[in-house]
Design a protein around this motif. Structure first.
Motif, PDB file in Angstrom:
ATOM      1  N   GLY A 237      33.607 -13.156 -18.116  1.00  0.00           N
ATOM      2  CA  GLY A 237      33.608 -14.304 -19.011  1.00  0.00           C
ATOM      3  C   GLY A 237      32.234 -14.923 -19.128  1.00  0.00           C
ATOM      4  N   ALA A 238      31.503 -14.978 -18.002  1.00  0.00           N
ATOM      5  CA  ALA A 238      30.136 -15.508 -18.019  1.00  0.00           C
ATOM      6  C   ALA A 238      29.240 -14.669 -18.919  1.00  0.00           C
ATOM      7  CB  ALA A 238      29.573 -15.534 -16.603  1.00  0.00           C
ATOM      8  N   VAL A 239      29.333 -13.346 -18.788  1.00  0.00           N
ATOM      9  CA  VAL A 239      28.522 -12.447 -19.622  1.00  0.00           C
ATOM     10  C   VAL A 239      28.843 -12.661 -21.098  1.00  0.00           C
ATOM     11  CG1 VAL A 239      28.087 -10.033 -20.208  1.00  0.00           C
ATOM     12  CG2 VAL A 239      28.256 -10.720 -17.814  1.00  0.00           C
ATOM     13  N   GLY A 240      30.132 -12.740 -21.421  1.00  0.00           N
ATOM     14  CA  GLY A 240      30.531 -12.926 -22.812  1.00  0.00           C
ATOM     15  C   GLY A 240      30.043 -14.235 -23.394  1.00  0.00           C
ATOM     16  N   ILE A 241      30.147 -15.316 -22.634  1.00  0.00           N
ATOM     17  CA  ILE A 241      29.728 -16.623 -23.118  1.00  0.00           C
ATOM     18  C   ILE A 241      28.217 -16.678 -23.304  1.00  0.00           C
ATOM     19  CG2 ILE A 241      29.521 -19.060 -22.436  1.00  0.00           C
ATOM     20  CD1 ILE A 241      32.375 -18.763 -21.271  1.00  0.00           C
ATOM     21  N   VAL A 242      27.470 -16.091 -22.364  1.00  0.00           N
ATOM     22  CA  VAL A 242      26.008 -16.059 -22.502  1.00  0.00           C
ATOM     23  C   VAL A 242      25.605 -15.257 -23.731  1.00  0.00           C
ATOM     24  CG1 VAL A 242      23.905 -15.125 -21.455  1.00  0.00           C
ATOM     25  CG2 VAL A 242      25.482 -16.466 -20.075  1.00  0.00           C
ATOM     26  N   LEU A 243      26.224 -14.090 -23.919  1.00  0.00           N
ATOM     27  CA  LEU A 243      25.912 -13.269 -25.094  1.00  0.00           C
ATOM     28  C   LEU A 243      26.210 -14.017 -26.387  1.00  0.00           C
ATOM     29  CD1 LEU A 243      27.221  -9.725 -24.075  1.00  0.00           C
ATOM     30  CD2 LEU A 243      24.851 -10.429 -24.372  1.00  0.00           C
ATOM     31  N   PHE A 244      27.375 -14.660 -26.448  1.00  0.00           N
ATOM     32  CA  PHE A 244      27.745 -15.396 -27.653  1.00  0.00           C
ATOM     33  C   PHE A 244      26.765 -16.532 -27.908  1.00  0.00           C
ATOM     34  CE2 PHE A 244      29.798 -18.850 -29.889  1.00  0.00           C
ATOM     35  CZ  PHE A 244      30.421 -18.202 -30.947  1.00  0.00           C
ATOM     36  N   THR A 245      26.394 -17.244 -26.844  1.00  0.00           N
ATOM     37  CA  THR A 245      25.531 -18.416 -27.009  1.00  0.00           C
ATOM     38  C   THR A 245      24.164 -18.034 -27.554  1.00  0.00           C
ATOM     39  OG1 THR A 245      26.674 -19.570 -25.210  1.00  0.00           O
ATOM     40  CG2 THR A 245      24.490 -20.378 -25.804  1.00  0.00           C
ATOM     41  N   VAL A 246      23.524 -17.016 -26.962  1.00  0.00           N
ATOM     42  CA  VAL A 246      22.167 -16.681 -27.393  1.00  0.00           C
ATOM     43  C   VAL A 246      22.145 -16.028 -28.767  1.00  0.00           C
ATOM     44  CG1 VAL A 246      21.414 -16.443 -25.009  1.00  0.00           C
ATOM     45  CG2 VAL A 246      22.121 -14.411 -26.264  1.00  0.00           C
ATOM     46  N   GLN A 247      23.303 -15.647 -29.278  1.00  0.00           N
ATOM     47  CA  GLN A 247      23.320 -15.092 -30.627  1.00  0.00           C
ATOM     48  C   GLN A 247      23.428 -16.177 -31.692  1.00  0.00           C
ATOM     49  OE1 GLN A 247      26.310 -11.838 -29.994  1.00  0.00           O
ATOM     50  NE2 GLN A 247      24.545 -10.550 -30.412  1.00  0.00           N
ATOM     51  N   HIS A 248      23.519 -17.441 -31.252  1.00  0.00           N
ATOM     52  CA  HIS A 248      23.513 -18.561 -32.196  1.00  0.00           C
ATOM     53  C   HIS A 248      22.561 -19.670 -31.761  1.00  0.00           C
ATOM     54  CE1 HIS A 248      26.839 -16.917 -34.509  1.00  0.00           C
ATOM     55  NE2 HIS A 248      27.425 -16.622 -33.367  1.00  0.00           N
ATOM     56  N   ASN A 249      22.339 -19.800 -30.461  1.00  0.00           N
ATOM     57  CA  ASN A 249      21.405 -20.800 -29.944  1.00  0.00           C
ATOM     58  C   ASN A 249      20.123 -20.103 -29.524  1.00  0.00           C
ATOM     59  OD1 ASN A 249      24.013 -22.145 -29.830  1.00  0.00           O
ATOM     60  ND2 ASN A 249      23.014 -23.711 -28.589  1.00  0.00           N
ATOM     61  N   PHE A 250      19.124 -20.173 -30.356  1.00  0.00           N
ATOM     62  CA  PHE A 250      17.801 -19.662 -30.022  1.00  0.00           C
ATOM     63  C   PHE A 250      16.790 -20.537 -30.753  1.00  0.00           C
ATOM     64  CE2 PHE A 250      19.823 -17.151 -33.341  1.00  0.00           C
ATOM     65  CZ  PHE A 250      18.930 -17.225 -34.402  1.00  0.00           C
ATOM     66  N   GLU A 251      15.540 -20.381 -30.424  1.00  0.00           N
ATOM     67  CA  GLU A 251      14.533 -21.316 -30.921  1.00  0.00           C
ATOM     68  C   GLU A 251      14.488 -21.342 -32.450  1.00  0.00           C
ATOM     69  OE1 GLU A 251      10.058 -22.775 -29.765  1.00  0.00           O
ATOM     70  OE2 GLU A 251      10.563 -20.663 -29.526  1.00  0.00           O
ATOM     71  N   HIS A 252      14.740 -22.524 -32.995  1.00  0.00           N
ATOM     72  CA  HIS A 252      14.673 -22.815 -34.430  1.00  0.00           C
ATOM     73  C   HIS A 252      15.680 -22.009 -35.248  1.00  0.00           C
ATOM     74  CE1 HIS A 252      10.239 -24.346 -33.915  1.00  0.00           C
ATOM     75  NE2 HIS A 252      11.148 -25.096 -33.289  1.00  0.00           N
ATOM     76  N   SER A 253      16.811 -21.685 -34.628  1.00  0.00           N
ATOM     77  CA  SER A 253      17.868 -21.030 -35.403  1.00  0.00           C
ATOM     78  C   SER A 253      18.455 -22.017 -36.414  1.00  0.00           C
ATOM     79  CB  SER A 253      18.964 -20.500 -34.478  1.00  0.00           C
ATOM     80  OG  SER A 253      19.613 -21.546 -33.789  1.00  0.00           O
ATOM     81  N   ALA A 267      24.393 -16.635 -41.510  1.00  0.00           N
ATOM     82  CA  ALA A 267      24.507 -15.274 -40.976  1.00  0.00           C
ATOM     83  C   ALA A 267      23.135 -14.651 -40.724  1.00  0.00           C
ATOM     84  CB  ALA A 267      25.308 -14.408 -41.940  1.00  0.00           C
ATOM     85  N   ILE A 268      22.165 -14.896 -41.607  1.00  0.00           N
ATOM     86  CA  ILE A 268      20.853 -14.267 -41.499  1.00  0.00           C
ATOM     87  C   ILE A 268      19.906 -15.050 -40.598  1.00  0.00           C
ATOM     88  CG2 ILE A 268      18.797 -13.556 -42.796  1.00  0.00           C
ATOM     89  CD1 ILE A 268      21.182 -11.746 -43.223  1.00  0.00           C
ATOM     90  N   GLU A 269      19.869 -16.364 -40.760  1.00  0.00           N
ATOM     91  CA  GLU A 269      18.890 -17.182 -40.035  1.00  0.00           C
ATOM     92  C   GLU A 269      19.486 -17.896 -38.822  1.00  0.00           C
ATOM     93  OE1 GLU A 269      16.996 -19.816 -42.840  1.00  0.00           O
ATOM     94  OE2 GLU A 269      17.061 -18.273 -44.395  1.00  0.00           O
ATOM     95  N   GLY A 270      20.820 -17.950 -38.742  1.00  0.00           N
ATOM     96  CA  GLY A 270      21.463 -18.640 -37.633  1.00  0.00           C
ATOM     97  C   GLY A 270      22.153 -17.713 -36.668  1.00  0.00           C
ATOM     98  N   THR A 271      21.888 -16.405 -36.805  1.00  0.00           N
ATOM     99  CA  THR A 271      22.511 -15.408 -35.934  1.00  0.00           C
ATOM    100  C   THR A 271      21.442 -14.405 -35.528  1.00  0.00           C
ATOM    101  OG1 THR A 271      24.563 -15.658 -37.185  1.00  0.00           O
ATOM    102  CG2 THR A 271      24.398 -13.760 -35.747  1.00  0.00           C
ATOM    103  N   SER A 272      21.361 -14.090 -34.259  1.00  0.00           N
ATOM    104  CA  SER A 272      20.299 -13.209 -33.767  1.00  0.00           C
ATOM    105  C   SER A 272      20.746 -11.749 -33.745  1.00  0.00           C
ATOM    106  CB  SER A 272      19.863 -13.628 -32.365  1.00  0.00           C
ATOM    107  OG  SER A 272      20.917 -13.421 -31.432  1.00  0.00           O
ATOM    108  N   TYR A 273      19.726 -10.878 -33.711  1.00  0.00           N
ATOM    109  CA  TYR A 273      19.956  -9.454 -33.467  1.00  0.00           C
ATOM    110  C   TYR A 273      19.527  -9.199 -32.026  1.00  0.00           C
ATOM    111  CZ  TYR A 273      18.759  -4.432 -33.516  1.00  0.00           C
ATOM    112  OH  TYR A 273      18.639  -3.101 -33.197  1.00  0.00           O
ATOM    113  N   LEU A 274      20.500  -9.025 -31.150  1.00  0.00           N
ATOM    114  CA  LEU A 274      20.239  -8.832 -29.725  1.00  0.00           C
ATOM    115  C   LEU A 274      20.051  -7.341 -29.463  1.00  0.00           C
ATOM    116  CD1 LEU A 274      19.992 -10.267 -27.004  1.00  0.00           C
ATOM    117  CD2 LEU A 274      22.472 -10.099 -26.764  1.00  0.00           C
ATOM    118  N   MET A 275      18.806  -6.949 -29.194  1.00  0.00           N
ATOM    119  CA  MET A 275      18.468  -5.531 -29.035  1.00  0.00           C
ATOM    120  C   MET A 275      18.743  -5.103 -27.588  1.00  0.00           C
ATOM    121  SD  MET A 275      15.014  -5.261 -31.358  1.00  0.00           S
ATOM    122  CE  MET A 275      14.137  -6.518 -30.433  1.00  0.00           C
ATOM    123  N   LEU A 276      19.865  -4.454 -27.402  1.00  0.00           N
ATOM    124  CA  LEU A 276      20.322  -4.055 -26.072  1.00  0.00           C
ATOM    125  C   LEU A 276      20.135  -2.561 -25.863  1.00  0.00           C
ATOM    126  CD1 LEU A 276      23.704  -6.039 -26.001  1.00  0.00           C
ATOM    127  CD2 LEU A 276      21.547  -6.714 -24.941  1.00  0.00           C
TER     128      LEU A 276
END
Length: 352
Positions: A237-253, A267-276
């Motif tokens: 659950g911790a992993v999922g919540i962290v992943l979800f958060t950083v895909q919307h909460n990042f600098e100047h999103s 969708a474009i400016e408020g959502t990140s592309y997390l390169m895993l």
């Protein structure tokens, strides 16, 4: 783009579901066996159980969008099963999650799992409450948040809501004996579910899950089962919540108010592309391609990477994050409503 890639396959979906479930059962067997003979060895299957629980939650998420399978019935059946295994009533969760998709980037309406504060709301807090807010949003607190999110809250809300339903129905029956119990129950209102269908899903999810808990304790003992279960689900659950958060909460999103909100900009400016790494993309069901997912939730996980590759020329303004950027993104926990963006605590303090 949607016409080409929003095509689900029952065969692909079944392959993903079956390989995940078979591996999950075998890992649980290995963990239980190790816990009874060589306890220190149980850490190895435990780590894999955590990763597979993350994957199961991701597959449940897709069933909620109706995109894992082409068949509606398969999405419903598999979604229920994945919801039991991950601890979350799938249908109820999917209604809340679809609200997030419908309002992504509109921070007047939806502020994520941590309920991100605005700059003014944060400034109005006392120092002690500000420190509590920092702690809640930190990676160190994520396992506790995972425990509350996947283990405690779904059981507590069901029990509390059910108790309220029984008390309400009995009182109404005594006051108006001419009406049936069903009619009285239908008039009950609570914040824990919004329809009888949601309550039925909560009920059956919890009954089946509690039955599995009882069976596992009876077969192997509570001291062997629950430590593995609590650790694996809480950390997953911790992993999922962290992943979800950083895909919307990042600098100047992008973080608009209701008046200026635009869904596509979200969708474009408020959502990140997390390169895993490729292996982690598999366990997270390719959710790193979150910008594509928010443009169309009907695109299944097994087509997200291909879709991104073909249309990457359209995604130049999508913020790219690596694993090493995750901790920095977790510090972006304030909504600047005037600038219509998310900022970090460091930026807030610099302004102050």
């Amino acid at each position: 783009m949607i016409g080409r890639y929003a095509r689900s396959s029952d065969i692909e979906g079944l392959m993903q579901a079956l390989t995940t479930l078979v591996a999950f059962v075998l890992l649980w067997w290995a963990a239980i066996w190790c816990a009874g003979t060589y306890p220190w060895l149980a850490a190895i299957p435990l780590l894999l159980i955590i990763l597979f629980t993350v994957r199961i939650f991701g597959l449940m998420h897709e069933c909620g969008h109706g995109s894992l399978f082409r068949s509606r019935g398969l999405n419903r059946a598999a979604g229920f099963l994945f919801g039991v295994l991950s601890g979350m009533p799938q249908y109820v969760w999917a209604q809340h999650h679809n609200y997030h998709h419908a309002n992504n980037g509109n921070w007047d309406r939806y502020r994520g799992p941590y309920t991100t504060l605005s700059v003014d709301e944060y400034a109005a807090l006392s120092r002690a409450r500000q420190r509590m807010y920092h702690a809640k949003c930190s990676v160190a607190a994520a396992p506790l948040v995972g425990f509350i999110y996947l283990i405690f809250n779904p059981r507590f809300t069901w029990l509390k809501g059910s108790a309220g339903l029984v008390v309400y129905t009995v009182r109404r029956k005594l006051a108006q004996p001419g009406m049936s119990l069903r009619e009285h129950a239908a008039s009950y209102r609570t914040r824990y579910w919004s329809s009888p269908r949601e309550y039925r899903h909560m009920l059956w999810n919890n009954l089946v899950l509690l039955g599995i808990w009882g069976l596992m304790c009876w077969s192997f003992g509570a001291t062997r089962f629950f430590p593995i279960y609590l650790l694996s689900v809480s950390i997953a659950g911790a992993v999922g919540i962290v992943l979800f958060t950083v895909q919307h909460n990042f600098e100047h999103s992008y973080a608009s108010d209701n008046e200026h909100w635009d869904l596509e900009a979200g969708a474009i400016e408020g959502t990140s592309y997390l390169m895993l790494p490729r292996w982690l993309n598999w366990f997270t069901v390719s959710i790193g391609y979150h910008h594509v997912h928010h443009l169309s939730a009907s695109i299944p996980n097994y087509r997200l990477a291909e879709c991104h590759a073909e249309y990457q020329h359209l995604f130049g303004s999508v913020t790219r994050l690596k694993l090493c950027d995750v901790l920095g993104a977790l510090r972006c926990i304030l909504w600047d409503a005037r600038a219509q963006r998310i900022i970090s605590l460091a930026e807030y303090r610099q302004r102050a």
